[in-house]
Design a protein around this motif. Structure first.
Motif, short mmCIF file in Angstrom:
data_model
loop_
_atom_site.label_atom_id
_atom_site.label_comp_id
_atom_site.label_asym_id
_atom_site.label_seq_id
_atom_site.Cartn_x
_atom_site.Cartn_y
_atom_site.Cartn_z
N ALA A 220 30.47 10.92 22.92
CA ALA A 220 29.82 12.16 23.28
C ALA A 220 28.50 12.33 23.02
CB ALA A 220 30.84 13.09 22.56
N GLY B 264 26.10 13.07 25.94
CA GLY B 264 25.77 14.52 25.83
C GLY B 264 26.79 15.33 26.47
N GLU B 265 27.97 14.83 26.73
CA GLU B 265 29.08 15.61 27.43
C GLU B 265 30.53 15.46 26.47
OE1 GLU B 265 28.27 17.72 29.57
OE2 GLU B 265 26.41 16.72 30.16
N VAL C 87 34.78 21.04 24.68
CA VAL C 87 34.82 21.98 23.32
C VAL C 87 35.64 22.07 22.41
CG1 VAL C 87 33.93 24.23 22.71
CG2 VAL C 87 33.23 23.45 24.87
N GLY D 17 19.92 25.14 19.30
CA GLY D 17 20.87 24.92 20.24
C GLY D 17 21.32 26.41 20.76
N LEU E 213 23.27 26.39 24.33
CA LEU E 213 24.25 25.73 23.87
C LEU E 213 25.35 26.34 23.02
CD1 LEU E 213 22.09 22.53 23.14
CD2 LEU E 213 23.39 22.96 25.16
N ALA F 61 28.91 25.50 23.67
CA ALA F 61 29.30 24.01 23.85
C ALA F 61 29.68 23.33 22.71
CB ALA F 61 28.02 23.38 24.36
N ASN F 62 30.10 22.27 22.59
CA ASN F 62 30.66 21.40 21.73
C ASN F 62 29.35 20.96 20.93
OD1 ASN F 62 33.07 20.21 20.39
ND2 ASN F 62 31.89 18.26 20.52
N THR G 61 28.33 18.33 19.50
CA THR G 61 27.76 17.27 19.89
C THR G 61 26.54 17.44 20.94
OG1 THR G 61 29.48 16.63 21.42
CG2 THR G 61 29.32 15.55 19.19
N SER G 62 26.71 18.57 21.45
CA SER G 62 25.73 18.80 22.74
C SER G 62 24.16 19.13 22.37
CB SER G 62 25.94 20.19 23.38
OG SER G 62 25.98 21.29 22.56
N LYS H 93 21.19 16.94 23.13
CA LYS H 93 20.50 17.38 24.45
C LYS H 93 19.08 17.74 23.92
CE LYS H 93 24.25 18.41 27.31
NZ LYS H 93 25.01 19.29 27.86
#
Length: 287
Positions: free
Chosen positions: A223, A227-228, A231, A268, A273, A276-277, A279-280, A283
Protein backbone atom coordinates in the motif's frame (compact mmCIF):
# COMPACT_ATOMS: atom_id res chain seq x y z
CA UNK A 1 -24.25 -16.93 27.93
CA UNK A 2 -24.24 -13.25 28.87
CA UNK A 3 -26.46 -10.31 28.00
CA UNK A 4 -24.18 -7.69 26.44
CA UNK A 5 -24.94 -4.14 25.36
CA UNK A 6 -22.78 -2.77 22.53
CA UNK A 7 -22.72 1.00 22.22
CA UNK A 8 -21.52 2.46 18.93
CA UNK A 9 -21.41 -0.48 16.51
CA UNK A 10 -19.51 1.34 13.76
CA UNK A 11 -16.85 -0.22 11.55
CA UNK A 12 -15.14 -2.01 14.44
CA UNK A 13 -18.03 -2.27 16.87
CA UNK A 14 -20.40 -3.97 14.45
CA UNK A 15 -17.84 -6.69 13.81
CA UNK A 16 -17.29 -7.16 17.53
CA UNK A 17 -21.04 -7.34 18.14
CA UNK A 18 -21.42 -9.85 15.31
CA UNK A 19 -18.86 -12.14 16.93
CA UNK A 20 -20.67 -11.89 20.26
CA UNK A 21 -23.86 -12.98 18.52
CA UNK A 22 -22.04 -15.84 16.79
CA UNK A 23 -20.78 -16.98 20.20
CA UNK A 24 -24.37 -17.19 21.44
CA UNK A 25 -24.54 -14.08 23.60
CA UNK A 26 -27.68 -11.97 23.86
CA UNK A 27 -26.77 -8.60 22.35
CA UNK A 28 -28.52 -5.25 22.58
CA UNK A 29 -27.13 -2.44 20.43
CA UNK A 30 -27.35 1.32 20.36
CA UNK A 31 -25.95 3.60 17.69
CA UNK A 32 -26.39 7.29 16.92
CA UNK A 33 -27.59 6.23 13.46
CA UNK A 34 -30.16 3.47 13.99
CA UNK A 35 -29.85 2.21 10.40
CA UNK A 36 -26.22 1.23 11.00
CA UNK A 37 -27.40 -1.53 13.34
CA UNK A 38 -29.69 -3.23 10.82
CA UNK A 39 -27.24 -6.04 9.85
CA UNK A 40 -26.89 -6.91 13.55
CA UNK A 41 -30.65 -6.95 14.01
CA UNK A 42 -30.85 -9.45 11.16
CA UNK A 43 -28.41 -11.64 13.13
CA UNK A 44 -30.60 -11.54 16.24
CA UNK A 45 -29.55 -8.41 18.12
CA UNK A 46 -32.12 -6.08 19.62
CA UNK A 47 -31.97 -2.32 19.33
CA UNK A 48 -32.30 0.28 22.09
CA UNK A 49 -33.22 3.94 21.80
CA UNK A 50 -30.49 5.21 24.15
CA UNK A 51 -27.27 3.94 25.74
CA UNK A 52 -29.07 3.81 29.08
CA UNK A 53 -31.85 1.68 27.62
CA UNK A 54 -29.30 -0.65 26.03
CA UNK A 55 -27.44 -1.03 29.33
CA UNK A 56 -30.53 -1.87 31.36
CA UNK A 57 -30.34 -5.51 32.45
CA UNK A 58 -27.04 -6.19 30.68
CA UNK A 59 -24.24 -8.16 32.33
CA UNK A 60 -21.61 -6.29 30.32
CA UNK A 61 -21.81 -2.94 28.56
CA UNK A 62 -19.22 -2.38 25.81
CA UNK A 63 -18.58 0.95 24.09
CA UNK A 64 -16.59 1.42 20.89
CA UNK A 65 -16.73 5.07 19.90
CA UNK A 66 -14.55 7.69 18.22
CA UNK A 67 -12.98 9.76 21.00
CA UNK A 68 -13.17 11.21 24.52
CA UNK A 69 -16.17 13.41 23.75
CA UNK A 70 -18.20 10.52 22.34
CA UNK A 71 -17.23 8.34 25.30
CA UNK A 72 -18.41 11.00 27.75
CA UNK A 73 -21.74 11.32 25.95
CA UNK A 74 -22.34 7.58 25.83
CA UNK A 75 -21.57 6.91 29.49
CA UNK A 76 -22.36 10.09 31.40
CA UNK A 77 -25.22 11.93 29.72
CA UNK A 78 -27.67 12.77 32.50
CA UNK A 79 -30.70 11.64 30.50
CA UNK A 80 -29.45 8.90 28.18
CA UNK A 81 -26.05 7.72 29.53
CA UNK A 82 -25.25 4.06 30.00
CA UNK A 83 -24.08 4.35 33.62
CA UNK A 84 -27.57 5.43 34.68
CA UNK A 85 -29.06 2.28 33.16
CA UNK A 86 -26.57 -0.27 34.51
CA UNK A 87 -27.28 -2.61 37.35
CA UNK A 88 -24.73 -2.63 40.22
CA UNK A 89 -23.08 -5.97 39.42
CA UNK A 90 -22.63 -5.28 35.69
CA UNK A 91 -19.24 -4.46 34.18
CA UNK A 92 -18.67 -1.49 31.88
CA UNK A 93 -16.00 -1.87 29.18
CA UNK A 94 -14.75 0.87 26.88
CA UNK A 95 -12.81 -0.37 23.84
CA UNK A 96 -12.43 3.09 22.29
CA UNK A 97 -9.00 4.66 21.87
CA UNK A 98 -9.12 7.33 24.57
CA UNK A 99 -6.78 9.72 26.31
CA UNK A 100 -5.20 8.64 29.58
CA UNK A 101 -6.67 11.59 31.47
CA UNK A 102 -10.17 10.86 30.23
CA UNK A 103 -10.23 7.13 31.00
CA UNK A 104 -8.98 7.88 34.52
CA UNK A 105 -11.75 10.43 34.95
CA UNK A 106 -14.30 7.97 33.58
CA UNK A 107 -13.05 5.36 36.04
CA UNK A 108 -13.58 7.81 38.89
CA UNK A 109 -17.07 8.64 37.63
CA UNK A 110 -17.88 4.94 37.44
CA UNK A 111 -16.68 4.37 41.02
CA UNK A 112 -18.88 7.22 42.30
CA UNK A 113 -21.84 5.41 40.75
CA UNK A 114 -20.84 2.00 42.09
CA UNK A 115 -20.03 0.73 38.59
CA UNK A 116 -16.99 -1.41 37.72
CA UNK A 117 -15.19 -0.05 34.66
CA UNK A 118 -12.59 -1.81 32.55
CA UNK A 119 -10.76 -0.09 29.73
CA UNK A 120 -10.55 -2.60 26.91
CA UNK A 121 -8.87 -0.97 23.89
CA UNK A 122 -7.76 -3.30 21.13
CA UNK A 123 -4.83 -3.88 18.86
CA UNK A 124 -6.04 -4.89 15.43
CA UNK A 125 -8.12 -3.48 12.61
CA UNK A 126 -11.07 -4.60 10.49
CA UNK A 127 -9.67 -7.99 9.38
CA UNK A 128 -8.82 -8.92 12.97
CA UNK A 129 -12.23 -7.73 14.15
CA UNK A 130 -13.91 -9.84 11.46
CA UNK A 131 -11.90 -12.91 12.44
CA UNK A 132 -12.30 -12.44 16.23
CA UNK A 133 -8.52 -12.02 16.47
CA UNK A 134 -8.32 -8.69 18.29
CA UNK A 135 -5.80 -8.29 21.11
CA UNK A 136 -7.35 -6.68 24.18
CA UNK A 137 -5.29 -4.32 26.35
CA UNK A 138 -7.20 -4.26 29.63
CA UNK A 139 -6.80 -1.74 32.42
CA UNK A 140 -8.67 -1.99 35.70
CA UNK A 141 -9.45 -4.60 38.32
CA UNK A 142 -7.78 -7.96 37.73
CA UNK A 143 -10.88 -9.70 39.11
CA UNK A 144 -13.14 -7.82 36.70
CA UNK A 145 -10.75 -8.65 33.87
CA UNK A 146 -11.08 -12.35 34.72
CA UNK A 147 -14.87 -12.05 34.71
CA UNK A 148 -14.85 -10.29 31.35
CA UNK A 149 -12.28 -12.54 29.70
CA UNK A 150 -14.73 -15.10 28.23
CA UNK A 151 -16.69 -12.26 26.63
CA UNK A 152 -13.56 -10.59 25.27
CA UNK A 153 -12.29 -13.88 23.85
CA UNK A 154 -15.45 -14.14 21.76
CA UNK A 155 -14.07 -11.10 19.91
CA UNK A 156 -10.34 -11.60 20.22
CA UNK A 157 -7.43 -13.98 20.50
CA UNK A 158 -5.72 -12.56 23.60
CA UNK A 159 -6.61 -10.63 26.74
CA UNK A 160 -3.69 -8.77 28.32
CA UNK A 161 -4.17 -7.18 31.75
CA UNK A 162 -1.96 -4.10 31.69
CA UNK A 163 -2.58 -2.83 35.23
CA UNK A 164 -4.77 -0.14 36.76
CA UNK A 165 -7.10 2.16 34.82
CA UNK A 166 -5.01 4.29 32.47
CA UNK A 167 -2.42 1.65 31.61
CA UNK A 168 -4.61 0.19 28.88
CA UNK A 169 -4.84 3.60 27.20
CA UNK A 170 -1.09 4.08 27.55
CA UNK A 171 -0.44 0.69 25.95
CA UNK A 172 -2.85 1.41 23.08
CA UNK A 173 -1.50 4.90 22.45
CA UNK A 174 2.09 3.63 22.51
CA UNK A 175 1.12 0.89 20.04
CA UNK A 176 -0.59 3.33 17.69
CA UNK A 177 2.25 5.83 17.97
CA UNK A 178 4.75 3.15 16.96
CA UNK A 179 2.49 2.22 14.05
CA UNK A 180 2.17 5.80 12.85
CA UNK A 181 5.89 6.51 13.22
CA UNK A 182 6.70 3.43 11.12
CA UNK A 183 4.31 4.54 8.38
CA UNK A 184 5.78 8.04 8.38
CA UNK A 185 9.36 6.78 8.22
CA UNK A 186 8.71 4.30 5.40
CA UNK A 187 6.73 6.90 3.43
CA UNK A 188 9.62 9.34 3.71
CA UNK A 189 12.13 6.67 2.66
CA UNK A 190 10.10 5.78 -0.42
CA UNK A 191 10.08 9.47 -1.34
CA UNK A 192 13.82 9.71 -0.73
CA UNK A 193 14.56 6.69 -2.93
CA UNK A 194 12.37 7.85 -5.80
CA UNK A 195 13.75 11.39 -5.63
CA UNK A 196 17.21 9.92 -6.22
CA UNK A 197 16.12 7.77 -9.15
CA UNK A 198 16.27 4.46 -7.28
CA UNK A 199 13.92 1.49 -7.66
CA UNK A 200 11.99 1.93 -4.41
CA UNK A 201 10.24 -1.42 -4.66
CA UNK A 202 13.51 -3.30 -5.12
CA UNK A 203 15.35 -1.49 -2.35
CA UNK A 204 12.50 -1.73 0.14
CA UNK A 205 12.42 -5.44 -0.65
CA UNK A 206 16.10 -5.66 0.27
CA UNK A 207 15.50 -3.75 3.51
CA UNK A 208 12.63 -6.16 4.24
CA UNK A 209 15.19 -8.96 4.46
CA UNK A 210 17.05 -7.26 7.31
CA UNK A 211 16.48 -7.31 11.05
CA UNK A 212 14.98 -3.80 11.11
CA UNK A 213 11.82 -4.81 9.21
CA UNK A 214 8.59 -5.32 11.15
CA UNK A 215 5.57 -7.57 10.57
CA UNK A 216 3.39 -4.48 10.10
CA UNK A 217 5.81 -3.04 7.53
CA UNK A 218 5.60 -6.32 5.62
CA UNK A 219 1.80 -6.06 5.46
CA UNK A 220 1.77 -2.36 4.60
CA UNK A 221 4.60 -2.03 2.08
CA UNK A 222 2.41 -2.78 -0.94
CA UNK A 223 0.00 0.00 0.00
CA UNK A 224 2.86 2.38 0.75
CA UNK A 225 4.50 1.73 -2.63
CA UNK A 226 1.25 2.07 -4.56
CA UNK A 227 -0.32 4.81 -2.47
CA UNK A 228 -3.66 2.97 -2.57
CA UNK A 229 -5.35 0.90 0.13
CA UNK A 230 -8.80 0.19 1.56
CA UNK A 231 -9.53 2.30 4.62
CA UNK A 232 -8.59 0.35 7.74
CA UNK A 233 -7.31 3.17 9.96
CA UNK A 234 -8.02 6.70 8.69
CA UNK A 235 -5.40 9.43 8.76
CA UNK A 236 -7.61 11.65 10.95
CA UNK A 237 -7.88 9.00 13.67
CA UNK A 238 -4.13 8.37 13.68
CA UNK A 239 -3.62 12.11 14.12
CA UNK A 240 -6.10 12.10 17.01
CA UNK A 241 -4.24 9.26 18.70
CA UNK A 242 -0.90 11.04 18.26
CA UNK A 243 -2.46 14.01 20.04
CA UNK A 244 -3.56 11.85 22.97
CA UNK A 245 -0.08 10.31 23.13
CA UNK A 246 1.52 13.75 23.26
CA UNK A 247 -0.88 14.77 26.02
CA UNK A 248 0.28 11.73 27.99
CA UNK A 249 3.93 12.60 27.29
CA UNK A 250 3.39 16.07 28.75
CA UNK A 251 4.71 18.11 25.83
CA UNK A 252 5.99 17.76 22.24
CA UNK A 253 9.52 18.23 23.57
CA UNK A 254 9.12 15.07 25.65
CA UNK A 255 8.22 13.02 22.54
CA UNK A 256 9.70 14.85 19.53
CA UNK A 257 9.49 11.89 17.14
CA UNK A 258 5.79 11.43 17.88
CA UNK A 259 5.26 15.17 17.47
CA UNK A 260 7.03 15.16 14.10
CA UNK A 261 5.01 12.19 12.88
CA UNK A 262 1.81 13.89 14.00
CA UNK A 263 2.71 16.91 11.88
CA UNK A 264 2.86 14.64 8.83
CA UNK A 265 -0.64 13.33 9.50
CA UNK A 266 -1.91 16.86 10.11
CA UNK A 267 -0.49 17.83 6.74
CA UNK A 268 -2.26 14.85 5.24
CA UNK A 269 -5.55 16.09 6.67
CA UNK A 270 -4.86 19.58 5.30
CA UNK A 271 -4.35 18.03 1.86
CA UNK A 272 -7.62 16.10 1.92
CA UNK A 273 -6.42 12.70 3.12
CA UNK A 274 -8.28 12.68 6.45
CA UNK A 275 -10.69 9.92 5.44
CA UNK A 276 -8.05 7.87 3.61
CA UNK A 277 -6.05 4.98 5.03
CA UNK A 278 -3.01 5.93 7.10
CA UNK A 279 -0.65 4.63 4.39
CA UNK A 280 -1.92 7.38 2.08
CA UNK A 281 0.51 9.85 3.69
CA UNK A 282 3.10 8.43 1.27
CA UNK A 283 1.47 10.73 -1.30
CA UNK A 284 2.92 13.70 0.58
CA UNK A 285 6.43 12.64 -0.41
CA UNK A 286 5.94 12.08 -4.13
CA UNK A 287 8.39 14.00 -6.30
Amino acid sequence: MSHIAVLGPGAMGKRMAANLLKAGHQVTVWNRTAKAAEPLLAMGATQAATPGNAAAGADFVLAMVRDDAASAKVWLDAETGAFAGMRPDAIAMDSSTLSVDWIKKLGAEAAIRGVTLLETPVSGSLPQADAAQLIFLVGGSADACSQAEPVLLAMGSAVNHTGEIGTGALTKLATNALLGVQVTAIAELIGLLRRNGADAQKIMGIIAGTAVWSPYAQRAIGALLSGEAPVMFPVELVEKDFGYALDAAGSPDAAPTIAAARSVFRRGMDEGLGDANLTSVVKLFRT
